[in-house]
Design an enzyme around this catalytic site. Structure first.
Site, PDB file in Angstrom:
ATOM      1  N   HIS A 190      32.977  76.727  43.068  1.00 56.18           N
ATOM      2  CA  HIS A 190      31.960  76.362  44.058  1.00 56.18           C
ATOM      3  C   HIS A 190      30.573  76.898  43.690  1.00 56.18           C
ATOM      4  O   HIS A 190      29.580  76.492  44.294  1.00 56.18           O
ATOM      5  CB  HIS A 190      32.378  76.791  45.469  1.00 56.18           C
ATOM      6  CG  HIS A 190      32.259  78.257  45.741  1.00 56.18           C
ATOM      7  ND1 HIS A 190      33.348  79.103  45.749  1.00 56.18           N
ATOM      8  CD2 HIS A 190      31.182  79.026  46.040  1.00 56.18           C
ATOM      9  CE1 HIS A 190      32.937  80.330  46.050  1.00 56.18           C
ATOM     10  NE2 HIS A 190      31.632  80.307  46.234  1.00 56.18           N
TER      11      HIS A 190
ATOM     12  N   ASP B 228      39.686  77.285  42.845  1.00 53.01           N
ATOM     13  CA  ASP B 228      38.258  77.629  42.818  1.00 53.01           C
ATOM     14  C   ASP B 228      37.954  78.478  41.587  1.00 53.01           C
ATOM     15  O   ASP B 228      37.722  79.685  41.667  1.00 53.01           O
ATOM     16  CB  ASP B 228      37.906  78.370  44.113  1.00 53.01           C
ATOM     17  CG  ASP B 228      36.408  78.535  44.311  1.00 53.01           C
ATOM     18  OD1 ASP B 228      35.636  77.910  43.559  1.00 53.01           O
ATOM     19  OD2 ASP B 228      36.020  79.289  45.228  1.00 53.01           O
TER      20      ASP B 228
ATOM     21  N   SER C 144      29.681  84.940  44.821  1.00 49.61           N
ATOM     22  CA  SER C 144      31.047  84.524  44.486  1.00 49.61           C
ATOM     23  C   SER C 144      31.238  84.522  42.974  1.00 49.61           C
ATOM     24  O   SER C 144      30.285  84.541  42.215  1.00 49.61           O
ATOM     25  CB  SER C 144      31.290  83.109  45.012  1.00 49.61           C
ATOM     26  OG  SER C 144      31.080  83.036  46.393  1.00 49.61           O
TER      27      SER C 144
END
Length: 255
Positions: free
Chosen positions: A66, A109, A203
């Protein structure tokens, strides 16, 4: 069987509505200089830190899929303080996102960043080892997560220094119960019943257990970081070892 799959998908979609991209470090401390030489700051074309990552080969960094939403263009390695110019800044040649990834919260992810040139390994920059597929994480096992960025929910100013915090592994069934379902191939650690974990803006950083990069920061609950209501969720690197190894050796991935 199709009915069961639909039910599971609805559970995951319900979770997506209350999650937020993971990132920075809550109630941690500054990482000792040169202590986490594999950490990468993934940045956009304006030199803004958008995600974390970790170096696994001289020309490959692992991050979260992402993170591609922020259109990263290069990585910075070799410095815990992002305002200090003593680092290696290398452009990204190609971003390889796992073929099954759809959106954060639905799993898979993970993204590999192929760099335009090899990093110079030295006293400030080193790779981190990936775990063997058979390694077993114990409930309450203490691991570490690190990143740059805001250090509390309502603080919009990112940190310049790399921050690190200890987090404990949470039983997968407890994690599922708290979230009402989680994707396959994830690890839960930190957040739930603690005030420690990650937050938004960085992230892609690693969950490190016994010196191995076992997880990738993926998402937490609704951007609530000071007192997280649910466990922090990481992509389980152990489940993607074959894909990683194939990708870093397959030159056709970069065409």
């Amino acid at each position: 069987m199709l009915g069961l799959q639909k039910i599971l998908l609805l559970h995951l979609l319900a979770c997506v509505r209350k999650l937020a991209h993971g990132s920075d470090i809550i109630h941690g401390e500054k990482a000792p200089e040169n202590s986490m030489q594999y950490m990468a700051s993934v940045q956009d074309n304006n030199g803004r830190h958008v995600c974390g990552g970790f170096l696994i080969k001289e020309d490959f960094v692992v991050s979260a899929a992402h993170c591609d939403d922020s259109n990263p263009t290069h990585v910075v390695l070799g410095n815990h303080n992002l305002k200090n110019g003593n680092h290696q800044k290398i452009r990204i040649e190609n971003k390889i996102i796992h073929e099954n990834y759809q959106r954060v919260g639905l799993g898979d992810d993970i993204m590999l960043l192929k760099l335009t040139q090899k990093v110079q390994l030295n006293g400030r920059v080193q790779t981190i080892q990936l775990p063997p597929a058979e390694i077993h994480l114990q409930e309450n096992q203490v691991c570490q997560v690190a990143g740059w960025g805001k250090t509390k929910t309502d603080d919009n100013k990112p940190a310049d220094e790399l921050m690190v915090v200890d987090v404990s592994v949470i039983d997968k069934q407890v994690c599922k119960d708290q979230w009402g379902g989680v994707p396959a191939n994830v690890i839960c650690a930190g957040g739930y019943k603690t005030t420690k974990g990650f937050c938004q803006g960085d992230s892609g950083g690693p969950l490190v257990c016994d010196g191995l990069a076992v997880g990738i920061v993926s998402y937490n609950h609704n951007g609530i970081c000071n007192y997280p209501e649910d466990p922090n969720v990481y992509t389980d690197v152990r489940k993607y070892l074959q894909w990683i190894n194939k990708t870093v050796t397959d030159r056709n991935s970069f065409v």
